[in-house]
Design an enzyme around this catalytic site. Sequence first.
Site, short mmCIF file in Angstrom:
data_model
loop_
_atom_site.label_atom_id
_atom_site.label_comp_id
_atom_site.label_asym_id
_atom_site.label_seq_id
_atom_site.Cartn_x
_atom_site.Cartn_y
_atom_site.Cartn_z
N GLU A 2 33.42 95.31 -55.06
CA GLU A 2 34.34 94.80 -56.03
C GLU A 2 34.09 93.86 -57.19
OE1 GLU A 2 38.35 94.87 -52.93
OE2 GLU A 2 36.53 94.39 -52.04
N CYS B 59 33.82 87.86 -61.19
CA CYS B 59 33.71 86.98 -60.13
C CYS B 59 33.03 88.39 -59.67
CB CYS B 59 34.21 86.96 -58.93
SG CYS B 59 34.12 86.98 -57.17
N CYS C 224 28.80 92.25 -46.26
CA CYS C 224 27.99 91.04 -45.84
C CYS C 224 27.72 91.28 -44.45
CB CYS C 224 28.82 90.33 -46.35
SG CYS C 224 28.19 89.09 -46.64
N CYS D 254 30.83 85.25 -41.69
CA CYS D 254 31.58 84.23 -42.10
C CYS D 254 33.20 84.30 -41.15
CB CYS D 254 31.59 83.61 -43.32
SG CYS D 254 30.37 83.03 -43.48
N CYS E 146 36.14 84.72 -43.47
CA CYS E 146 36.09 85.99 -44.77
C CYS E 146 36.11 87.11 -44.40
CB CYS E 146 34.95 85.57 -45.10
SG CYS E 146 34.27 86.85 -46.80
N GLY F 27 29.30 90.01 -49.79
CA GLY F 27 26.66 90.02 -50.15
C GLY F 27 26.74 88.13 -50.28
N GLU F 28 25.48 88.73 -49.19
CA GLU F 28 25.29 86.60 -49.70
C GLU F 28 24.29 87.09 -50.51
OE1 GLU F 28 22.78 83.75 -49.95
OE2 GLU F 28 24.56 83.58 -48.56
N SER G 153 26.44 81.51 -55.57
CA SER G 153 27.42 81.06 -54.23
C SER G 153 26.43 81.44 -52.64
CB SER G 153 28.55 81.10 -53.88
OG SER G 153 28.86 80.76 -52.69
N SER H 210 28.12 77.22 -49.47
CA SER H 210 30.01 77.39 -48.57
C SER H 210 29.99 76.53 -47.47
CB SER H 210 29.96 78.42 -48.29
OG SER H 210 30.24 79.34 -50.01
N LEU H 211 30.14 75.51 -47.60
CA LEU H 211 29.83 74.21 -46.58
C LEU H 211 31.05 74.56 -45.59
CD1 LEU H 211 28.71 71.39 -45.66
CD2 LEU H 211 29.80 69.97 -46.35
N ASN H 212 31.90 74.49 -45.83
CA ASN H 212 33.09 74.79 -44.86
C ASN H 212 33.35 74.06 -43.19
OD1 ASN H 212 34.16 76.36 -46.41
ND2 ASN H 212 32.15 78.43 -46.02
N ASN I 13 42.87 81.28 -48.36
CA ASN I 13 43.43 82.97 -48.94
C ASN I 13 43.91 83.72 -48.00
OD1 ASN I 13 43.35 81.94 -51.65
ND2 ASN I 13 40.95 82.36 -51.22
N CYS J 127 39.48 84.40 -52.96
CA CYS J 127 38.34 83.91 -52.55
C CYS J 127 38.77 84.49 -51.10
CB CYS J 127 37.58 82.54 -51.93
SG CYS J 127 36.46 81.62 -51.65
#
Length: 393
Positions: A125, A138, A145, A149, A152, A195-196, A227, A250-252, A326, A368
């Site tokens: 996507e 984006c 991935c 996480c 996600c 993906g990373e 990111s 990405s801290l989170n 989200n 996101c």
Amino acid sequence: MSREIQSPAPLDPNGPAPQGSRDSLKADLLGRSRDDLRAWLAEIGEPAYRGSQLYHALYAERRFDFARMSNVPATLRQRLAKDFRIGLPEIAQRFLSGDGSVRYLLVLADSSGGRHGSDFRARIEAVFMPSPGRQTVCISTQAGCAVDCHFCLTAQLGLVRNLSAGEIVAQVLLALEDHREALAPRTNVVLMGQGEPLLNYDPVVAAIRIMLDPNGMALAPRHVTLSTSGIVPGIERLATEKIRPRLAISLNASNDEQRDTIMPINRKYPLAMLLDACRKYPLRPWEQLTFEYVLLDGFNDSPEDARRVARLLSGLRAKINLIPWNPGQLPYRAPSPHRVEEFREVLSAKSMPVFVRYSRGQDVSAACGQLALSETRPVVSTIAAVPAPAPPG
């Protein structure tokens, strides 16, 4: 080099194995650097500058049909069309958001084989987001991935395969071409889709070089952002690149216990190791690190969490983007606007640049953390109908 390029196999060793139709057996020119194309043209008896012309036609002019490359001689165009292809993904569906964003469901050109079967074609996507004076694209760097996480939806897909440099840059080219008649002066690209990026390092960096090349797509380094979930060896490697994008982390979470729970990658690269790499990262004069923080109601959104985040990032030249979670089919909730503002105020009181980012395209699963190959709510057949976004108010 030329022998590799003339082979019918794909030129990128990290790319997919070719299978299927005759076209899929042709070598793909998309993702090739200018030096690659110049060297190949020179070795088949053409002036090296023809390679530069081909490169310009692909990336600056977005010519995806050899017959339309008017800066290349007709005889060479015919030869290219016979032996090579420009491997753009197929747009399977477009999903139009009420805010003007468009989510693309793309089918990759090559079969990937392996555990999915010889006829399986991976899907990814990309999202196009128009704004006054600019557009943001984006893009994905892997199909699926592997980082897992837990908040996600993309993580639910697992990793299907890495993308080639051509498949990465093609997402930007497709989205821009689809909106050719209505493009704003500035283009931003964020590598924040599936993906990373730092687990597919070489193809990602090859694609970024094309995006940032003044002779290629000519994007500014400050307008391209990668990111990462915190792959420390990748951050250290990216720090050595002469040509590189902006970096977002990405801290989170505000401590290791929290981060271990929602981001298993933290067990391998815990916060102390990650932040040490960030402190050593060589920032350009105009640059800040970006830290993304997805707010999960009742989990990581308390004022004390905010105070811990401020201590973690103390002394770093950085800004913080707060992203209310989200919606998706996962056991989390977005915090209330009051809770978000309380978190922001704590950070702001510590003199930290902090912004609340409400994601675009939520209504078509384009926001996101929502990219999970959903095929609900199709679409538009022409992008001319995309409404302009409302002015900020």
